[in-house]
Design an enzyme around this catalytic site. Structure first.
Site, PDB file in Angstrom:
ATOM      1  N   GLN A  74      45.644  49.506  75.377  1.00 27.69           N
ATOM      2  CA  GLN A  74      45.001  48.978  74.170  1.00 27.69           C
ATOM      3  C   GLN A  74      44.805  50.080  73.126  1.00 27.69           C
ATOM      4  OE1 GLN A  74      44.099  46.026  72.947  1.00 27.69           O
ATOM      5  NE2 GLN A  74      44.982  44.891  74.664  1.00 27.69           N
ATOM      6  N   SER A  75      45.823  50.891  72.931  1.00 25.58           N
ATOM      7  CA  SER A  75      45.719  52.031  72.022  1.00 25.58           C
ATOM      8  C   SER A  75      45.636  51.603  70.560  1.00 25.58           C
ATOM      9  CB  SER A  75      46.933  52.947  72.210  1.00 25.58           C
ATOM     10  OG  SER A  75      46.993  53.920  71.200  1.00 25.58           O
TER      11      SER A  75
END
Length: 331
Positions: free
Chosen positions: A75-76
């Protein structure tokens, strides 16, 4: 400091707002709390990485790149903003996403930032947690280079001296805003992970002799490692700017007591902080960075570590898109 000496693409919505959080002030009954809204930088819901990418992507174009690659967690926020920036420039973008949480929840693996990565046209590969991701990045980039691509690689978080220039600039911007309204800042608080945001802020603030200390609230590494990472990057950034030695080791302070079980795993106080900002101020934080940074801020206020009458500025690093990868945390 004359940042115009460095290549830059002006896409961020700057300056970002500096606002007082009146209801949070009253709830905590301590210092005067302000927020620097770097969730409002533009490009795919905004966030702190857009400031860094203005310098990084300009460097990529200067080097003749037609493709950009970077790496981060599943979930960068950084991956998502890189994909959006590449889309604006018409460049191919390829992302390496590391599984740092072990979650198989489809919301985590395919929603939130991951959904946006793909909407921006990026391609992705996944990697198990614990690998040397910068090495993995270079190995993957070499495969594309053998196919004829001119690849520019960006380290995780955009955190190198070029990327840190974005937060040197933020330091100048923030002090200018404070000066224009007669706001004396006693402390700055921000989440710190890959080190570029905190390092850039510290260098910028020291270079102009602001006298404002920065507290980084860690989201991953233990305190000694986090502070060393920030200090080393700050030194390299100062050298790039032509002011070596402006940052001393004691200028870098990180509190890693709010990490919890690990990166990307929100604690109860992370969730409380997200709810407080949402319910009191209508501001969305994220469960990985800004939520943990805000948890540290709130705890420092409650414990009197930030005193009544002091003025604190919280740097909101963005990332609300990641909320959609964590619906179970708010059940």
């Amino acid at each position: 400091m004359h940042l115009a000496r460095f290549p830059r693409i002006f896409l961020a919505h700057l300056p970002t707002p500096l606002e007082r959080l009146d209801r949070l002030d009253r709830e905590l009954g301590g210092p005067e709390i302000w927020i620097k809204r770097d969730d409002c930088t533009g490009l795919s819901t905004g966030g702190n990485k857009t400031r860094k990418l203005e310098f990084l992507m300009a460097e990529a174009l200067a080097e003749g790149a037609d493709m950009v690659m970077t790496q981060g967690a599943t979930q960068s926020n950084h991956a998502r903003q890189t994909a959006a920036f590449a889309a604006r420039l018409g460049m191919k973008c390829h992302l390496l996403l590391e599984d740092r949480t072990g979650s198989n929840d489809p919301d985590y693996t395919a929603n939130g930032n991951v959904l946006l990565d793909h909407l921006h046209g990026a391609t992705t590969e996944t990697r198990p947690g614990g690998l040397d991701m910068n090495r993995e990045l270079e190995m993957s980039a070499e495969a594309f280079r053998r196919e004829g691509r001119r690849v520019y690689t960006i380290p995780g978080g955009g955190s190198n001296p070029t990327g840190a220039l974005g937060y040197v600039n933020c330091a100048f911007e923030l002090v200018g805003q404070a000066n224009d309204r007669g706001l004396r800042i006693d402390h700055i608080v921000t989440a710190t992970g890959s080190a570029g945001t905190q390092a850039g802020l510290v260098v910028g603030l020291k270079a102009i002799n602001s006298g404002i200390p920065v507290l980084g609230v860690g989201v991953r590494a233990p305190k000694p490692k986090q502070e060393e990472n920030v200090f080393v990057l700050a030194q390299r950034t100062a050298e790039k700017l032509g002011c070596p030695g402006v940052v001393r080791r004691e200028d870098v302070v990180a509190d890693t007591g709010y990490v919890g079980e690990g990166y990307g795993l929100p604690r109860a106080d992370t969730i409380e902080a997200i709810r407080m900002f949402a319910e009191l101020e209508g501001i969305l934080l994220d469960p990985v960075y800004s939520g943990k940074g805000a948890a540290g801020l709130i705890d420092y206020c409650r414990k009197g570590r930030f005193g009544k009458g002091e003025r604190i500025v919280f740097i909101h690093t963005g990332g609300a898109a990641a909320l959609f990868g964590y619906p179970g945390a708010f059940a």
